[in-house]
Scaffold this motif. Structure first.
Motif, PDB file in Angstrom:
ATOM      1  N   LEU A 282       0.826  -1.214   0.000  1.00 14.21           N
ATOM      2  CA  LEU A 282       0.000   0.000   0.000  1.00 14.21           C
ATOM      3  C   LEU A 282       0.852   1.253   0.000  1.00 14.21           C
ATOM      4  O   LEU A 282       0.562   2.224  -0.707  1.00 14.21           O
ATOM      5  CB  LEU A 282      -0.945   0.000   1.206  1.00 14.21           C
ATOM      6  N   LEU A 283       1.917   1.274   0.790  1.00 20.52           N
ATOM      7  CA  LEU A 283       2.791   2.435   0.870  1.00 20.52           C
ATOM      8  C   LEU A 283       3.485   2.701  -0.458  1.00 20.52           C
ATOM      9  O   LEU A 283       3.561   3.840  -0.917  1.00 20.52           O
ATOM     10  CB  LEU A 283       3.832   2.225   1.979  1.00 20.52           C
ATOM     11  N   LEU A 284       3.981   1.655  -1.101  1.00 17.95           N
ATOM     12  CA  LEU A 284       4.690   1.830  -2.362  1.00 17.95           C
ATOM     13  C   LEU A 284       3.766   2.166  -3.527  1.00 17.95           C
ATOM     14  O   LEU A 284       4.217   2.681  -4.547  1.00 17.95           O
ATOM     15  CB  LEU A 284       5.506   0.576  -2.679  1.00 17.95           C
ATOM     16  N   SER A 285       2.481   1.888  -3.377  1.00 13.03           N
ATOM     17  CA  SER A 285       1.550   2.203  -4.457  1.00 13.03           C
ATOM     18  C   SER A 285       1.109   3.665  -4.443  1.00 13.03           C
ATOM     19  O   SER A 285       0.505   4.136  -5.406  1.00 13.03           O
ATOM     20  CB  SER A 285       0.323   1.293  -4.382  1.00 13.03           C
ATOM     21  N   LEU A 286       1.417   4.397  -3.392  1.00 11.04           N
ATOM     22  CA  LEU A 286       1.065   5.818  -3.326  1.00 11.04           C
ATOM     23  C   LEU A 286       1.897   6.613  -4.310  1.00 11.04           C
ATOM     24  O   LEU A 286       3.083   6.373  -4.486  1.00 11.04           O
ATOM     25  CB  LEU A 286       1.288   6.357  -1.911  1.00 11.04           C
ATOM     26  N   LYS A 287       1.305   7.580  -4.940  1.00  8.50           N
ATOM     27  CA  LYS A 287       2.007   8.433  -5.885  1.00  8.50           C
ATOM     28  C   LYS A 287       2.550   9.657  -5.144  1.00  8.50           C
ATOM     29  O   LYS A 287       1.839  10.281  -4.366  1.00  8.50           O
ATOM     30  CB  LYS A 287       1.053   8.891  -6.979  1.00  8.50           C
TER      31      LYS A 287
END
Length: 142
Positions: A26-31
């Motif tokens: 979830l954290l890495l999918s944030l732009k």
């Protein structure tokens, strides 16, 4: 006794690992958000002026020291970009700027604008360079 029974420690490890992996995904999918400097410089090109003008941009204070560039525009075409002030206080600054400044110059001349990429390892210098370049381009047309 089964390894994933309710009171078994392995169950906690499996659940904690799954929660950690889910959180990282979830954290890495944030732009990341766009910085104001990038928004200002997007689409700004060399001003259409007749003749040759040389202008020095604003001095931009970065974390490691000021950055300032001078541009030359000839008949609406960016022909030269020179960093006149940049961090040189220690050997690491000198090393970073020895590879970053030529790349930034090439990017600016190719793009014909301040819409240039950040050089990896020289983020603060790149941001200051971009902002000073934009202010110089703004001054040429104004």
């Amino acid at each position: 006794m089964h390894a994933l029974r309710k009171n078994h420690p392995l169950r906690r490890i499996v659940l904690a690992s799954a929660a950690t992996v889910s959180g990282m995904v979830l954290l890495l999918s944030l732009k990341p958000h766009t910085t104001p400097a990038a928004v200002v410089s997007a689409g700004a090109t060399a001003p259409a002026v007749q003749g040759t003008r040389t202008v020095t941009g604003d001095s931009v204070q970065t974390r490691w020291g000021p950055v300032q560039v001078r541009v030359t525009v000839k008949d609406g075409r960016l022909t030269d970009v020179t960093a006149v002030v940049y961090p040189t206080d220690n050997p690491r600054d000198q090393e970073i700027n020895s590879y970053a400044l030529p790349r930034l110059r090439t990017e600016a001349l190719t793009a014909q604008s301040a819409d240039i990429d950040t050089v990896s390892g020289a983020t603060y210098t790149s941001d200051g360079y971009r902002q000073s370049l934009q202010s110089a381009l703004d001054s040429v047309s104004g």
